[in-house]
Write an enzyme that holds these catalytic residues in place. Structure first.
Site, PDB file in Angstrom:
ATOM      1  N   GLN A  53       0.838  -1.197   0.000  1.00  0.00           N
ATOM      2  CA  GLN A  53       0.000   0.000   0.000  1.00  0.00           C
ATOM      3  C   GLN A  53       0.879   1.257   0.000  1.00  0.00           C
ATOM      4  OE1 GLN A  53      -3.277  -0.292  -0.353  1.00  0.00           O
ATOM      5  NE2 GLN A  53      -3.513   1.921  -0.474  1.00  0.00           N
TER       6      GLN A  53
ATOM      7  N   ALA B 242      -5.191   5.005  -0.723  1.00  0.00           N
ATOM      8  CA  ALA B 242      -5.361   5.115   0.731  1.00  0.00           C
ATOM      9  C   ALA B 242      -4.017   5.093   1.457  1.00  0.00           C
ATOM     10  CB  ALA B 242      -6.234   3.973   1.225  1.00  0.00           C
TER      11      ALA B 242
ATOM     12  N   SER C 153      -6.489   1.260   4.263  1.00  0.00           N
ATOM     13  CA  SER C 153      -6.985   0.635   3.034  1.00  0.00           C
ATOM     14  C   SER C 153      -7.705  -0.671   3.348  1.00  0.00           C
ATOM     15  CB  SER C 153      -5.828   0.347   2.082  1.00  0.00           C
ATOM     16  OG  SER C 153      -6.291  -0.485   1.030  1.00  0.00           O
TER      17      SER C 153
ATOM     18  N   HIS D 246      -8.036  -2.942   1.412  1.00  0.00           N
ATOM     19  CA  HIS D 246      -7.286  -4.034   0.778  1.00  0.00           C
ATOM     20  C   HIS D 246      -6.400  -4.752   1.799  1.00  0.00           C
ATOM     21  CE1 HIS D 246      -8.398  -3.583  -3.436  1.00  0.00           C
ATOM     22  NE2 HIS D 246      -8.463  -2.286  -3.186  1.00  0.00           N
TER      23      HIS D 246
ATOM     24  N   GLU E 182     -15.140   5.076  -6.991  1.00  0.00           N
ATOM     25  CA  GLU E 182     -14.362   3.926  -7.467  1.00  0.00           C
ATOM     26  C   GLU E 182     -15.324   2.805  -7.843  1.00  0.00           C
ATOM     27  OE1 GLU E 182     -11.227   2.492  -4.984  1.00  0.00           O
ATOM     28  OE2 GLU E 182     -10.082   4.343  -5.096  1.00  0.00           O
TER      29      GLU E 182
ATOM     30  N   HIS F 217     -14.158  -0.912  -6.895  1.00  0.00           N
ATOM     31  CA  HIS F 217     -13.810  -1.378  -5.546  1.00  0.00           C
ATOM     32  C   HIS F 217     -15.038  -1.958  -4.847  1.00  0.00           C
ATOM     33  CE1 HIS F 217     -11.321  -1.105  -1.768  1.00  0.00           C
ATOM     34  NE2 HIS F 217     -12.537  -1.177  -1.257  1.00  0.00           N
TER      35      HIS F 217
HETATM   36 ZN    ZN Z   1      -9.635  -0.860  -4.184  1.00  0.00          ZN
END
Ligand code: ZN
Length: 270
Positions: free
Chosen positions: A153, A183, A188, A190, A240, A243
């Site tokens: 990230q 992020a 994040s 993720h 987004e 996402h």
């Molecule tokens: Zn994403």
């Protein structure tokens, strides 16, 4: 006898014959070379096509190349935001955004997809089901990005900052702009492993087709479009359409029906 060798043939005739053999030999070599080149070209084309097909096919979640599960604690994060509720009742309703950092003791069990991306193993069945349903509708999505480490990230953020600087932005401006897209590590989804960036395979489907399908159907499988365009002030992230974040079917249905975002939904739950 003049003009004759020991084999009894006139010398001129023999020379003619050997010349004919040489030409035949040359034609033979030429044909052989042609065949070799043709075989080579065919092999390269075939292997190339096979490789291309396999890379396109890779994100197909149906075929998990290897399943690795690893329990890992995310590295500690220094938070200057509110400490996230580690005691959050449902694991899939954990709130992570720029004001709510991932808890220091957050643990994750990963499952590796065929294309090398990983996700939290708990969301895998729903993800698979969603992809199967999309394909039935002739929509071909791929998981472009799943779980990310804190380091990854950070790397993504650094790359974005660098790109803005290259465009002529001053350091502070570049950082602000980059953070609108990527992020800050620790914030994040993720890093949770329960969010995925979903794109089109680019061959059978376009991005718009995939985003439209997801927008209309993802909630049925427990996924929400996490950053809708009309909620950027609340989520802190710009639109987004790729996402998607797992929240479970019940929450996803409510969020879809009410047209809210996760922050609003969780506030309503309090
Ligand atoms: Zn994403």
């Amino acid at each position: 006898m003049k003009g004759y060798e020991n084999d009894g043939f006139p010398r001129r005739k023999r020379r003619k014959k050997s010349k004919g053999n040489a030409i035949r030999r040359r034609i033979g070599h030429f044909l052989l070379t042609c065949i070799c080149i043709a075989v080579l070209v065919f092999a390269v084309t075939f292997l190339g096509a096979a490789y291309l097909y396999s890379t396109v096919k890779q994100p197909d979640l149906l075929s998990i190349a290897e399943t690795t599960e690893q329990e890992m604690a995310l590295p500690a994060v220094s938070t200057d935001g509110t400490e996230n509720g580690a005691d959050q009742a449902a694991w899939c309703l954990i709130l992570v955004n720029k004001w709510n950092y991932i808890p220091n003791d957050y643990k994750i069990q990963l499952i590796k997809l065929a294309n090398g991306e990983s996700v939290d193993k708990r969301i895998y069945p729903a993800l698979q089901e969603m992809f199967d349903a999309a394909r039935k509708d002739h929509i071909y999505p791929v998981v472009a990005s799943g779980y990310r480490t804190r380091e990854k990230q950070q790397r993504l953020l650094d790359e974005k900052i660098k790109a803005y600087k290259a465009e002529g932005c001053l350091p502070e401006e570049a950082k602000t702009k980059a953070e609108a897209w990527v992020a800050i590590p620790g914030t994040s989804e993720h890093q949770l492993g329960i969010a995925v960036d979903i794109n089109a395979d680019g061959i059978r489907s376009t991005g718009d087709e995939v985003y439209k399908w997801l927008n209309e159907n993802a909630y049925k499988f427990g996924f929400i479009r996490r950053y809708p365009p009309d909620k950027t002030e609340i989520t802190g992230v710009i639109n987004e359409p790729w996402h998607y974040r797992y929240v479970g079917i019940k929450a996803a249905e409510e969020i879809q029906n009410q047209g809210t975002c996760l922050e609003e939904y969780l506030n309503g739950q309090k």
